[in-house]
Write a protein that holds these residues in place. Structure first.
Motif, PDB file in Angstrom:
ATOM      1  N   SER A   2      65.156 -27.144  60.500  1.00 53.31           N
ATOM      2  CA  SER A   2      64.734 -27.533  59.166  1.00 53.31           C
ATOM      3  C   SER A   2      65.892 -27.383  58.197  1.00 53.31           C
ATOM      4  O   SER A   2      66.830 -26.618  58.434  1.00 53.31           O
ATOM      5  N   ALA A   3      65.832 -28.119  57.084  1.00 47.99           N
ATOM      6  CA  ALA A   3      66.902 -28.068  56.087  1.00 47.99           C
ATOM      7  C   ALA A   3      66.271 -28.041  54.700  1.00 47.99           C
ATOM      8  O   ALA A   3      65.223 -28.643  54.456  1.00 47.99           O
ATOM      9  N   GLY A   4      66.921 -27.317  53.800  1.00 42.22           N
ATOM     10  CA  GLY A   4      66.466 -27.230  52.421  1.00 42.22           C
ATOM     11  C   GLY A   4      67.649 -27.097  51.495  1.00 42.22           C
ATOM     12  O   GLY A   4      68.798 -27.366  51.883  1.00 42.22           O
ATOM     13  N   GLY A  18      62.260 -26.347  50.726  1.00 46.79           N
ATOM     14  CA  GLY A  18      62.335 -27.413  51.717  1.00 46.79           C
ATOM     15  C   GLY A  18      62.557 -26.964  53.140  1.00 46.79           C
ATOM     16  O   GLY A  18      62.752 -27.810  54.015  1.00 46.79           O
ATOM     17  N   LEU A  19      62.526 -25.659  53.413  1.00 46.77           N
ATOM     18  CA  LEU A  19      62.718 -25.177  54.790  1.00 46.77           C
ATOM     19  C   LEU A  19      61.397 -25.302  55.551  1.00 46.77           C
ATOM     20  O   LEU A  19      60.734 -24.313  55.881  1.00 46.77           O
ATOM     21  N   VAL A  20      60.996 -26.521  55.822  1.00 45.43           N
ATOM     22  CA  VAL A  20      59.728 -26.786  56.490  1.00 45.43           C
ATOM     23  C   VAL A  20      59.787 -26.269  57.935  1.00 45.43           C
ATOM     24  O   VAL A  20      60.743 -26.530  58.663  1.00 45.43           O
ATOM     25  N   GLY A  21      58.764 -25.520  58.325  1.00 46.43           N
ATOM     26  CA  GLY A  21      58.693 -25.020  59.693  1.00 46.43           C
ATOM     27  C   GLY A  21      59.424 -23.722  59.920  1.00 46.43           C
ATOM     28  O   GLY A  21      59.388 -23.179  61.031  1.00 46.43           O
ATOM     29  N   GLN A  43      56.630 -18.500  50.687  1.00 47.54           N
ATOM     30  CA  GLN A  43      55.594 -18.675  49.678  1.00 47.54           C
ATOM     31  C   GLN A  43      55.509 -20.163  49.322  1.00 47.54           C
ATOM     32  O   GLN A  43      56.354 -20.683  48.591  1.00 47.54           O
ATOM     33  N   GLY A  44      54.505 -20.842  49.871  1.00 44.19           N
ATOM     34  CA  GLY A  44      54.419 -22.282  49.667  1.00 44.19           C
ATOM     35  C   GLY A  44      55.607 -22.966  50.323  1.00 44.19           C
ATOM     36  O   GLY A  44      55.915 -22.745  51.498  1.00 44.19           O
ATOM     37  N   ASP A  45      56.291 -23.818  49.546  1.00 43.55           N
ATOM     38  CA  ASP A  45      57.474 -24.482  50.099  1.00 43.55           C
ATOM     39  C   ASP A  45      58.753 -23.746  49.749  1.00 43.55           C
ATOM     40  O   ASP A  45      59.850 -24.275  49.909  1.00 43.55           O
ATOM     41  N   LEU A  46      58.613 -22.490  49.254  1.00 36.31           N
ATOM     42  CA  LEU A  46      59.782 -21.680  48.903  1.00 36.31           C
ATOM     43  C   LEU A  46      60.027 -20.624  49.970  1.00 36.31           C
ATOM     44  O   LEU A  46      59.085 -20.005  50.482  1.00 36.31           O
ATOM     45  N   PRO A  63      73.184 -26.797  50.508  1.00 32.08           N
ATOM     46  CA  PRO A  63      72.214 -26.904  51.614  1.00 32.08           C
ATOM     47  C   PRO A  63      71.921 -25.564  52.277  1.00 32.08           C
ATOM     48  O   PRO A  63      72.761 -24.664  52.308  1.00 32.08           O
ATOM     49  N   VAL A  64      70.730 -25.472  52.828  1.00 30.49           N
ATOM     50  CA  VAL A  64      70.311 -24.338  53.660  1.00 30.49           C
ATOM     51  C   VAL A  64      69.737 -24.923  54.939  1.00 30.49           C
ATOM     52  O   VAL A  64      68.821 -25.749  54.890  1.00 30.49           O
ATOM     53  N   VAL A  65      70.276 -24.495  56.073  1.00 35.67           N
ATOM     54  CA  VAL A  65      69.857 -25.050  57.361  1.00 35.67           C
ATOM     55  C   VAL A  65      69.268 -23.934  58.215  1.00 35.67           C
ATOM     56  O   VAL A  65      69.906 -22.898  58.429  1.00 35.67           O
ATOM     57  N   GLY A  66      68.037 -24.135  58.695  1.00 40.14           N
ATOM     58  CA  GLY A  66      67.403 -23.158  59.572  1.00 40.14           C
ATOM     59  C   GLY A  66      67.874 -23.303  61.007  1.00 40.14           C
ATOM     60  O   GLY A  66      68.176 -24.400  61.465  1.00 40.14           O
ATOM     61  N   THR A  67      67.958 -22.172  61.720  1.00 41.94           N
ATOM     62  CA  THR A  67      68.367 -22.195  63.127  1.00 41.94           C
ATOM     63  C   THR A  67      67.168 -22.187  64.065  1.00 41.94           C
ATOM     64  O   THR A  67      67.318 -22.456  65.259  1.00 41.94           O
ATOM     65  N   GLY A  68      65.989 -21.825  63.541  1.00 43.04           N
ATOM     66  CA  GLY A  68      64.801 -21.790  64.383  1.00 43.04           C
ATOM     67  C   GLY A  68      64.701 -20.588  65.286  1.00 43.04           C
ATOM     68  O   GLY A  68      63.859 -20.548  66.179  1.00 43.04           O
ATOM     69  N   MET A  69      65.548 -19.557  65.060  1.00 46.92           N
ATOM     70  CA  MET A  69      65.509 -18.370  65.901  1.00 46.92           C
ATOM     71  C   MET A  69      65.818 -17.139  65.044  1.00 46.92           C
ATOM     72  O   MET A  69      66.509 -17.237  64.031  1.00 46.92           O
ATOM     73  N   PRO A  70      65.313 -15.971  65.430  1.00 45.98           N
ATOM     74  CA  PRO A  70      65.582 -14.757  64.661  1.00 45.98           C
ATOM     75  C   PRO A  70      66.975 -14.214  64.951  1.00 45.98           C
ATOM     76  O   PRO A  70      67.700 -14.745  65.807  1.00 45.98           O
TER      77      PRO A  70
END
Length: 579
Positions: A2-4, A18-21, A43-46, A63-70
């Motif tokens: 995900s990206a935000g 925008g960090l959906v998922g 909290q919501g979309d934040l 930009p903020v990019v999620g890695t999908g892992m802890p």
């Protein structure tokens, strides 16, 4: 992934939209510099993020990019002797690439991907393996064999085995479903590694420090708290424990300590010789360090990185000791993050969940049967605490005391008297004494518990007499009570005091400690008997026996029995040793 984008920056805390998922605890890359961070609130979309690096220069909209892992820890050959930061970045490798001043956003694997290790398989095609089973070995150092394990959650029938020179990412064993088992494992830092069952705390962890091993022992797989104010010798004691503790692996976590102090530690410890093997001490140590000027978020993660590495070696069947210096700095990082999240503060501004977080950390210690079901491994945890002004009533110390099995309280007063280790026998305690007594009786004889109790009673009697002596002086109390003060002085200075700088006295085996305590208690008993028989006190305490008792620390362990037997005979003749 995900990206935000960033909508708010407050110190190390960043808010993104925008960090959906994204999930709580997931790692993210923040800003154009790709700073490493972690999701700590949704909290919501934040999403609220804590960034492990300096956030200076971040701007809205980046930009903020999620890695999908802890946050995960890399586990495998190459850990020993390494220096990591709180999120397991290898600092020497980073410095080699960027210079002494490491830039932001730098990220390289914790374990060297180019180095090759000679893998010796312990299984063959057709064998059935379960989680935790040993599939092979790597000689990581001359004195330690690194056992390659089937990761938790995996298992099956071996289809292929590859021996020889392998990197940590090469498949060493391939299962019938195609899953490869490499020398490298990854594990979430904040999740305890599984094991089969816990074992009782029946074996002591010998530290080589007489006051600890004799009066306040800790069990293998136990927990101890080491609180002390500034100047009480806390860091020196931890370094001594790192060198002489009877553990296969020592993980040192420097959490928020002064940079010059950690620099001295990292410069000195690797040069020391391991007294157990004669090899460099660094060959059985792992360092996880965060100095006081590094970001607080990485400081908060450092103790989890350290305990995960310790659990990994535990699962191989080794005894690991984790020295955390200090949990106070970790708690301060937790407090700062909590305040930026605008959470309801607890006592002294710490978050209300401070005690629960500490308990979750300490409960990862233990002596266990690993998943393989073979042997036993252990993680023993010693957490140093730096209470402001030496005030043990502050929240971190009090929360730690409710969890730990032993308290080694360091005294400013003893340190000012140059008595080291400055362990206060009036405040310290151990809850492991009863469970360790059978081991002590089997290994050292039946005297240990009785001598320990008598020594503590003697020290308590001295403290009670000290107030009276301040009023009337030593000349104003009876000879029997003056003898108590003299025997307690010999106990303090001859047995409990120990020099970390002395080659012979820096570490003391339990058999020698028991002989020293036996001689001291016997001196008091025979002195009381001679005093009742009319021998003047000055003659009893003025003879050479007292001086010989004070010099027992320098007697080699293999000579203590002979020297002790001679002293016992001399005391029977007359405690002072005179004609």
């Amino acid at each position: 992934m995900s990206a935000g984008s960033i909508i708010r920056v407050s110190g190390p805390t960043v808010t993104a939209r925008g960090l959906v998922g994204a999930a709580l605890g997931d790692l993210v890359r923040v800003g154009a510099a790709a700073l490493l961070g972690e999701v700590i609130r949704l909290q919501g979309d934040l999403a609220t993020l804590q960034v492990y690096e300096d956030t200076t220069g971040l701007s809205l909209g980046e930009p903020v990019v999620g890695t999908g892992m802890p946050l995960t820890v890399e586990l495998g050959p190459g850990l020993l002797g390494q220096v990591f930061d709180g999120v397991q970045r290898p600092l020497p490798a980073l410095a080699a690439g960027t210079g002494d001043f490491i830039g932001r956003g730098g990220s390289i694997p914790a374990l060297d991907r180019q180095r090759r290790w000679r893998f010796h398989a312990a299984v063959k095609p057709g064998d059935r393996v379960e989680a935790g089973a040993v599939v092979g070995e790597v000689a990581e150092t001359a004195s330690l064999v690194h056992r390659v394990l089937v990761p938790p959650g995996m298992g099956g029938t071996v289809r292929e085995v590859r021996e020889g020179e392998l990197t940590v990412t090469d498949p060493a064993v391939v299962l019938d479903d195609g899953q490869p088992i490499t020398l490298l494992q990854r594990w979430p830092a904040k999740r305890a590694r599984p094991f089969r069952r816990r074992l009782p705390a029946t074996v002591p962890l010998l530290t080589g420090q007489r006051v600890l091993d004799c009066l306040f022992p800790v069990a293998v797989g136990g927990t101890a708290v080491l609180p002390g104010g500034f100047g009480t010798g806390k860091t020196v004691l931890e370094q001594t424990l790192a060198k002489f503790t009877a553990a296969d692996i020592v993980i040192f976590v420097g959490c928020g300590e002064r940079g010059n102090e950690l620099t001295e530690l990292l410069a000195e410890l690797p040069t020391l010789q391991d007294p157990r093997t004669g090899a460099p001490l660094a060959e059985r140590m792992v360092f996880v360090v965060n100095t006081s000027n590094m970001p607080v978020a990485a400081r908060e993660a450092s103790i989890y990185t350290g305990i995960t590495i310790a659990e990994y070696f535990r699962d191989m069947g080794y005894q690991a000791a984790l020295l955390a210096d200090s949990t106070s700095r970790w708690a301060e990082a937790l407090r700062e993050i909590s305040s930026r999240l605008e959470e309801m503060p607890g006592e002294e501004g710490y978050p209300t969940y401070l005690a629960a977080r500490l308990a979750r950390f300490y409960e990862r210690a233990g002596r266990v049967v690993p998943l393989s079901g073979d042997g036993a491994g252990a993680v023993t945890l010693v957490g140093a605490v730096s209470p402001p002004g030496g005030d043990f009533s502050e929240p971190v110390t009090q929360a730690s005391l409710r969890i730990a099995g032993a308290l080694w309280a360091l005294s400013v007063e003893l340190a000012q008297q140059r008595h080291f280790p400055a362990v206060d026998w009036g405040q310290s305690f151990s809850l492991y004494v009863e469970s360790l007594e059978p081991w002590m009786r089997e290994q050292l004889g039946s005297e240990w518990l009785a001598l320990r109790d008598e020594a503590l009673r003697l020290l308590q009697a001295e403290r009670q007499l000290a107030e009276l002596v301040q009023l009337v002086g030593t000349e104003g109390i009876p000879d029997e009570e003056r003898l108590v003060l003299e025997a307690a002085r010999l106990l303090r200075e001859g047995v409990l005091r120990q020099s970390a700088l002395s080659e012979r006295d820096a570490s003391c085996p339990p058999a020698k400690t028991l002989w020293m305590l036996r001689l001291l208690i016997h001196f008091r008993r025979t002195a009381e008997r001679h005093l009742k028989a009319g021998v003047p006190l000055a003659r009893i305490v003025g003879g050479p026996v007292g001086e010989r008792l004070l010099r027992l620390a320098e007697v080699p362990p293999d000579e203590i029995e002979q020297v002790g037997a001679g002293l016992l005979q001399q005391m029977e003749h007359e405690p002072g040793g005179g004609p």
